[in-house]
Write a protein that holds these residues in place. Structure first.
Motif, PDB file in Angstrom:
ATOM      1  N   ASN A  89       0.826  -1.206   0.000  1.00  0.00           N
ATOM      2  CA  ASN A  89       0.000   0.000   0.000  1.00  0.00           C
ATOM      3  C   ASN A  89       0.863   1.261   0.000  1.00  0.00           C
ATOM      4  O   ASN A  89       0.585   2.227  -0.721  1.00  0.00           O
ATOM      5  CB  ASN A  89      -0.938   0.016   1.209  1.00  0.00           C
ATOM      6  CG  ASN A  89      -2.075  -0.978   1.079  1.00  0.00           C
ATOM      7  OD1 ASN A  89      -2.476  -1.330  -0.027  1.00  0.00           O
ATOM      8  ND2 ASN A  89      -2.596  -1.449   2.206  1.00  0.00           N
ATOM      9  N   ASP A 109      -3.544   3.407  -2.570  1.00  0.00           N
ATOM     10  CA  ASP A 109      -3.790   2.993  -1.187  1.00  0.00           C
ATOM     11  C   ASP A 109      -2.702   3.510  -0.248  1.00  0.00           C
ATOM     12  O   ASP A 109      -2.452   2.922   0.814  1.00  0.00           O
ATOM     13  CB  ASP A 109      -3.837   1.458  -1.085  1.00  0.00           C
ATOM     14  CG  ASP A 109      -5.174   0.882  -1.551  1.00  0.00           C
ATOM     15  OD1 ASP A 109      -6.075   1.662  -1.899  1.00  0.00           O
ATOM     16  OD2 ASP A 109      -5.297  -0.359  -1.591  1.00  0.00           O
ATOM     17  N   HIS A 123      -6.874   4.396   0.073  1.00  0.00           N
ATOM     18  CA  HIS A 123      -7.249   3.086   0.625  1.00  0.00           C
ATOM     19  C   HIS A 123      -8.743   2.969   0.938  1.00  0.00           C
ATOM     20  O   HIS A 123      -9.133   2.434   1.984  1.00  0.00           O
ATOM     21  CB  HIS A 123      -6.414   2.792   1.870  1.00  0.00           C
ATOM     22  CG  HIS A 123      -6.321   1.330   2.168  1.00  0.00           C
ATOM     23  ND1 HIS A 123      -5.607   0.840   3.234  1.00  0.00           N
ATOM     24  CD2 HIS A 123      -6.870   0.241   1.559  1.00  0.00           C
ATOM     25  CE1 HIS A 123      -5.707  -0.484   3.275  1.00  0.00           C
ATOM     26  NE2 HIS A 123      -6.473  -0.867   2.256  1.00  0.00           N
TER      27      HIS A 123
END
Length: 315
Positions: free
Chosen positions: A194, A214, A245
């Motif tokens: 992420n 994200d 995210h």
């Protein structure tokens, strides 16, 4: 008399040739006028006859299409200079088909940039379809891999495509007409996929838009923190924010939202998703900063229109 008749016939042939040339010239002139000013002939103007750039859009507009792909991301930018796609949703065939149908309905066959923010399945599920069914000129992606089936399928399709692969390097800028795309992150090599998300700050005229994938910044997240430590406030300030995210509390820290100071934001998430996205704490952070927030789980596909001076929600 015979010579006179012959001379007359020669003159007639010459006259016919001159008339034919004159008719051809008139036809060419009319064709040129019709091409440059189709309204004079009752035709709709062709915004870009040779490419997909600006298809379906008014001249001078950039549109941000946050396509409803459930609990995933797929965001299309249509601009006078071409088209940009961020991510391609999850592995669900209905979402892959939704992306394909959406682009096809807009008349898009070519993507100038396909930005794969990171290799999680909910962002690359339809990447192989995009690379197979559309002409992709450039792919921008981070230097991180995955062992997933979706990633393997994407790599296979990428190898078969003619796309130019570009590693996402912070600070690099790419242009598409008057639309500028600057990579802000990843700033380091992170172990978390992420945090390896490609973060783009797009500018068009006086308007700036941020697309975060994200990227995280709360809890153990590092990307937002490193951007805050690296860039001046003016380099992060944006009018529009794609919330990181899917509205998880691992992203959108109060400090980051304050630095970006968006007027409007979009959250891409699935209705009734098992993660509870978007988290109320994130919604509270955005609300406290005066951000008007739109969500795909409540409104479906979101479209924002930017004329270079403002960006507004359309539907």
């Amino acid at each position: 008399m015979g010579r006179t008749s012959k001379r007359i016939k020669q003159q007639q042939r010459k006259a016919k040739k001159i008339i034919s040339i004159f008719i051809v010239l008139i036809a060419l002139v009319l064709s040129l006028v019709a091409y440059l000013n189709p309204e004079l002939f009752g035709q709709e103007p062709d915004d870009n006859p040779s490419t997909d750039a600006g298809l379906g859009e008014d001249a001078g507009e950039v549109r941000v299409h946050v396509i409803d792909v459930g609990q995933g991301d797929s965001i299309l930018l249509t601009a006078p200079g071409g088209n940009v796609l961020f991510d391609a949703g999850d592995l669900a065939s209905r979402h892959e088909q939704a992306i394909k149908n959406y682009l096809t309905d807009l008349g898009i066959t070519t993507l100038d940039y396909f930005i794969i923010t990171h290799p999680d399945a909910d962002h690359i599920g339809g990447a192989d379809m995009i690379l197979t069914d559309f002409t992709v000129k450039n792919v921008i992606m981070p230097d991180i891999t995955s062992n997933s089936q979706a990633f393997a399928a994407m790599l296979d399709a990428l190898e078969k495509s003619q796309a130019n692969v570009i590693e996402a390097v912070a600070g690099e800028t790419y242009t598409l007409g008057d639309l500028n795309l600057k990579i802000l992150a990843p700033l380091k090599k992170y172990s978390d996929t992420n945090d390896m998300s490609v973060v783009i700050r797009a500018t068009y005229g006086q308007v700036s838009m941020m697309f975060t994938g994200d990227a995280e910044g709360n809890l153990e997240g590092k990307s937002e923190k490193d951007m805050l430590a690296t860039y001046k406030a003016s380099e992060l300030d944006c009018d529009f924010l794609k919330v990181g995210h899917h509205g998880s509390d691992t992203s959108s820290s109060p400090a980051f939202v304050q630095a970006v100071s968006p007027k409007i934001a979009a959250i891409s998430c699935g209705a009734g998703n098992k993660y509870g996205h978007p988290l109320q704490s994130v919604l509270d952070t955005l609300n406290a900063a005066g951000v008007v927030t739109y969500r795909t789980d409540l409104s479906g596909t979101l479209v924002f229109v930017c004329d270079g001076k403002t960006i507004e929600y359309k539907k």
